[in-house]
Design a protein around this motif. Sequence first.
Motif, PDB file in Angstrom:
ATOM      1  N   PRO A  47     160.184 -34.502  55.730  1.00  0.00           N
ATOM      2  CA  PRO A  47     159.665 -33.276  55.109  1.00  0.00           C
ATOM      3  C   PRO A  47     160.119 -32.051  55.901  1.00  0.00           C
ATOM      4  CG  PRO A  47     157.947 -34.300  56.389  1.00  0.00           C
ATOM      5  CD  PRO A  47     159.123 -35.254  56.395  1.00  0.00           C
ATOM      6  N   VAL A  48     160.369 -30.967  55.189  1.00  0.00           N
ATOM      7  CA  VAL A  48     160.875 -29.741  55.812  1.00  0.00           C
ATOM      8  C   VAL A  48     159.776 -28.680  55.792  1.00  0.00           C
ATOM      9  CG1 VAL A  48     162.602 -27.903  55.677  1.00  0.00           C
ATOM     10  CG2 VAL A  48     163.232 -30.263  55.123  1.00  0.00           C
ATOM     11  N   TYR A  49     159.581 -28.034  56.921  1.00  0.00           N
ATOM     12  CA  TYR A  49     158.621 -26.941  57.053  1.00  0.00           C
ATOM     13  C   TYR A  49     159.367 -25.668  57.428  1.00  0.00           C
ATOM     14  CZ  TYR A  49     154.821 -30.305  57.095  1.00  0.00           C
ATOM     15  OH  TYR A  49     153.924 -31.293  56.747  1.00  0.00           O
ATOM     16  N   ASP A  55     156.338 -12.729  57.672  1.00  0.00           N
ATOM     17  CA  ASP A  55     157.257 -12.886  56.540  1.00  0.00           C
ATOM     18  C   ASP A  55     158.727 -12.953  56.946  1.00  0.00           C
ATOM     19  OD1 ASP A  55     155.221 -12.950  54.615  1.00  0.00           O
ATOM     20  OD2 ASP A  55     155.141 -10.755  54.557  1.00  0.00           O
ATOM     21  N   GLN A  56     158.985 -13.243  58.204  1.00  0.00           N
ATOM     22  CA  GLN A  56     160.363 -13.386  58.668  1.00  0.00           C
ATOM     23  C   GLN A  56     160.596 -14.840  59.050  1.00  0.00           C
ATOM     24  OE1 GLN A  56     161.566 -10.669  61.733  1.00  0.00           O
ATOM     25  NE2 GLN A  56     163.473 -11.733  62.105  1.00  0.00           N
ATOM     26  N   LYS A  57     161.678 -15.415  58.526  1.00  0.00           N
ATOM     27  CA  LYS A  57     161.997 -16.802  58.839  1.00  0.00           C
ATOM     28  C   LYS A  57     162.439 -16.901  60.295  1.00  0.00           C
ATOM     29  CE  LYS A  57     164.872 -20.717  57.673  1.00  0.00           C
ATOM     30  NZ  LYS A  57     165.955 -21.242  56.853  1.00  0.00           N
ATOM     31  N   ILE A  58     161.719 -17.727  61.035  1.00  0.00           N
ATOM     32  CA  ILE A  58     162.067 -17.968  62.438  1.00  0.00           C
ATOM     33  C   ILE A  58     162.971 -19.188  62.537  1.00  0.00           C
ATOM     34  CG2 ILE A  58     161.145 -18.461  64.735  1.00  0.00           C
ATOM     35  CD1 ILE A  58     160.487 -15.635  63.604  1.00  0.00           C
ATOM     36  N   CYS A  59     162.564 -20.258  61.868  1.00  0.00           N
ATOM     37  CA  CYS A  59     163.338 -21.491  61.875  1.00  0.00           C
ATOM     38  C   CYS A  59     162.756 -22.428  60.835  1.00  0.00           C
ATOM     39  CB  CYS A  59     163.322 -22.149  63.257  1.00  0.00           C
ATOM     40  SG  CYS A  59     161.683 -22.688  63.798  1.00  0.00           S
ATOM     41  N   ILE A  83     163.659 -37.863  76.702  1.00  0.00           N
ATOM     42  CA  ILE A  83     164.644 -36.780  76.841  1.00  0.00           C
ATOM     43  C   ILE A  83     164.451 -35.734  75.745  1.00  0.00           C
ATOM     44  CG2 ILE A  83     167.107 -36.222  76.674  1.00  0.00           C
ATOM     45  CD1 ILE A  83     167.654 -38.976  77.954  1.00  0.00           C
ATOM     46  N   THR A  84     164.352 -36.175  74.489  1.00  0.00           N
ATOM     47  CA  THR A  84     164.251 -35.216  73.393  1.00  0.00           C
ATOM     48  C   THR A  84     162.901 -34.515  73.352  1.00  0.00           C
ATOM     49  OG1 THR A  84     163.624 -36.957  71.828  1.00  0.00           O
ATOM     50  CG2 THR A  84     165.964 -36.397  71.969  1.00  0.00           C
ATOM     51  N   ALA A  85     161.871 -35.156  73.864  1.00  0.00           N
ATOM     52  CA  ALA A  85     160.536 -34.532  73.877  1.00  0.00           C
ATOM     53  C   ALA A  85     160.472 -33.364  74.855  1.00  0.00           C
ATOM     54  CB  ALA A  85     159.478 -35.566  74.224  1.00  0.00           C
ATOM     55  N   LYS A  86     161.362 -33.340  75.821  1.00  0.00           N
ATOM     56  CA  LYS A  86     161.351 -32.284  76.836  1.00  0.00           C
ATOM     57  C   LYS A  86     162.221 -31.083  76.473  1.00  0.00           C
ATOM     58  CE  LYS A  86     160.395 -35.395  80.657  1.00  0.00           C
ATOM     59  NZ  LYS A  86     160.892 -35.980  81.905  1.00  0.00           N
ATOM     60  N   GLN A  87     162.951 -31.158  75.373  1.00  0.00           N
ATOM     61  CA  GLN A  87     163.834 -30.057  74.996  1.00  0.00           C
ATOM     62  C   GLN A  87     163.021 -28.795  74.718  1.00  0.00           C
ATOM     63  OE1 GLN A  87     165.663 -31.796  71.546  1.00  0.00           O
ATOM     64  NE2 GLN A  87     167.580 -32.100  72.648  1.00  0.00           N
ATOM     65  N   ARG A  91     159.840 -28.146  72.030  1.00  0.00           N
ATOM     66  CA  ARG A  91     158.520 -27.731  72.537  1.00  0.00           C
ATOM     67  C   ARG A  91     158.063 -26.440  71.858  1.00  0.00           C
ATOM     68  NH1 ARG A  91     160.739 -28.390  77.785  1.00  0.00           N
ATOM     69  NH2 ARG A  91     160.094 -26.275  78.224  1.00  0.00           N
ATOM     70  N   LEU A  92     158.996 -25.512  71.635  1.00  0.00           N
ATOM     71  CA  LEU A  92     158.673 -24.254  70.960  1.00  0.00           C
ATOM     72  C   LEU A  92     158.305 -24.497  69.495  1.00  0.00           C
ATOM     73  CD1 LEU A  92     158.430 -21.194  70.910  1.00  0.00           C
ATOM     74  CD2 LEU A  92     160.903 -21.089  70.486  1.00  0.00           C
ATOM     75  N   VAL A  93     159.093 -25.307  68.801  1.00  0.00           N
ATOM     76  CA  VAL A  93     158.822 -25.595  67.398  1.00  0.00           C
ATOM     77  C   VAL A  93     157.480 -26.313  67.256  1.00  0.00           C
ATOM     78  CG1 VAL A  93     159.581 -26.981  65.411  1.00  0.00           C
ATOM     79  CG2 VAL A  93     161.227 -25.576  66.658  1.00  0.00           C
ATOM     80  N   LYS A  94     157.167 -27.175  68.181  1.00  0.00           N
ATOM     81  CA  LYS A  94     155.880 -27.882  68.159  1.00  0.00           C
ATOM     82  C   LYS A  94     154.724 -26.875  68.242  1.00  0.00           C
ATOM     83  CE  LYS A  94     153.300 -31.381  70.672  1.00  0.00           C
ATOM     84  NZ  LYS A  94     153.292 -32.305  71.795  1.00  0.00           N
ATOM     85  N   LYS A  95     154.844 -25.899  69.102  1.00  0.00           N
ATOM     86  CA  LYS A  95     153.816 -24.864  69.228  1.00  0.00           C
ATOM     87  C   LYS A  95     153.758 -23.996  67.974  1.00  0.00           C
ATOM     88  CE  LYS A  95     154.082 -24.567  74.248  1.00  0.00           C
ATOM     89  NZ  LYS A  95     154.500 -23.752  75.394  1.00  0.00           N
ATOM     90  N   LEU A  96     154.911 -23.667  67.411  1.00  0.00           N
ATOM     91  CA  LEU A  96     154.948 -22.865  66.190  1.00  0.00           C
ATOM     92  C   LEU A  96     154.335 -23.612  65.009  1.00  0.00           C
ATOM     93  CD1 LEU A  96     158.478 -21.255  66.526  1.00  0.00           C
ATOM     94  CD2 LEU A  96     156.305 -20.019  66.427  1.00  0.00           C
ATOM     95  N   MET A  97     154.553 -24.908  64.918  1.00  0.00           N
ATOM     96  CA  MET A  97     153.948 -25.704  63.842  1.00  0.00           C
ATOM     97  C   MET A  97     152.425 -25.637  63.931  1.00  0.00           C
ATOM     98  SD  MET A  97     155.893 -27.212  61.580  1.00  0.00           S
ATOM     99  CE  MET A  97     155.038 -28.691  61.060  1.00  0.00           C
ATOM    100  N   LYS A  98     151.900 -25.688  65.132  1.00  0.00           N
ATOM    101  CA  LYS A  98     150.455 -25.603  65.318  1.00  0.00           C
ATOM    102  C   LYS A  98     149.958 -24.202  64.968  1.00  0.00           C
ATOM    103  CE  LYS A  98     146.400 -26.977  66.733  1.00  0.00           C
ATOM    104  NZ  LYS A  98     145.605 -27.895  65.952  1.00  0.00           N
ATOM    105  N   ALA A  99     150.663 -23.183  65.444  1.00  0.00           N
ATOM    106  CA  ALA A  99     150.223 -21.800  65.236  1.00  0.00           C
ATOM    107  C   ALA A  99     150.368 -21.353  63.782  1.00  0.00           C
ATOM    108  CB  ALA A  99     151.015 -20.861  66.150  1.00  0.00           C
ATOM    109  N   VAL A 100     151.466 -21.705  63.141  1.00  0.00           N
ATOM    110  CA  VAL A 100     151.759 -21.211  61.799  1.00  0.00           C
ATOM    111  C   VAL A 100     151.130 -22.083  60.708  1.00  0.00           C
ATOM    112  CG1 VAL A 100     153.631 -20.746  60.150  1.00  0.00           C
ATOM    113  CG2 VAL A 100     153.873 -20.052  62.548  1.00  0.00           C
ATOM    114  N   HIS A 101     151.221 -23.402  60.872  1.00  0.00           N
ATOM    115  CA  HIS A 101     150.757 -24.321  59.833  1.00  0.00           C
ATOM    116  C   HIS A 101     149.468 -25.058  60.198  1.00  0.00           C
ATOM    117  CE1 HIS A 101     154.298 -23.746  57.350  1.00  0.00           C
ATOM    118  NE2 HIS A 101     155.066 -23.954  58.400  1.00  0.00           N
TER     119      HIS A 101
END
Length: 109
Positions: A47-49, A55-59, A83-87, A91-101
């Motif tokens: 699924p894509v979020y 109103d500005q697309k961040i990612c 390795i990939t969990a530490k990128q 980490r930023l997208v994970k925080k944004l998913m919590k904050a935005v969605h």
Amino acid sequence: MYKRNKYNAIKVKDDGMTFDSKREHARYLHNKQRLKDGEISDLEIHPVYQILVNDQKICRYTADSQYKNKEGTLIVEDVKSPITAKQARYRLVKKLMKAVHGITILEVY
């Protein structure tokens, strides 16, 4: 046909979908069985979020899967290696998913 990515993971094709690693594919098979057994519902692969701020697309973020548990709670999963969990980007997208969605990503190792 198998192809390795930069983390040496091998892509796998199954059911008309491409999975980035054998581990992600194994989790798909596990969740597919859980769906069949009635443990989860509404299984969706990749699924894509859209992540918008003022109103500005961040990612955009593509999860490995999402489904609802027996209580009806939406679960968004991402299969990770240490390795990939530490990128920093993840980490930023994970925080944004919590904050935005309001969604906490369930990391599966």
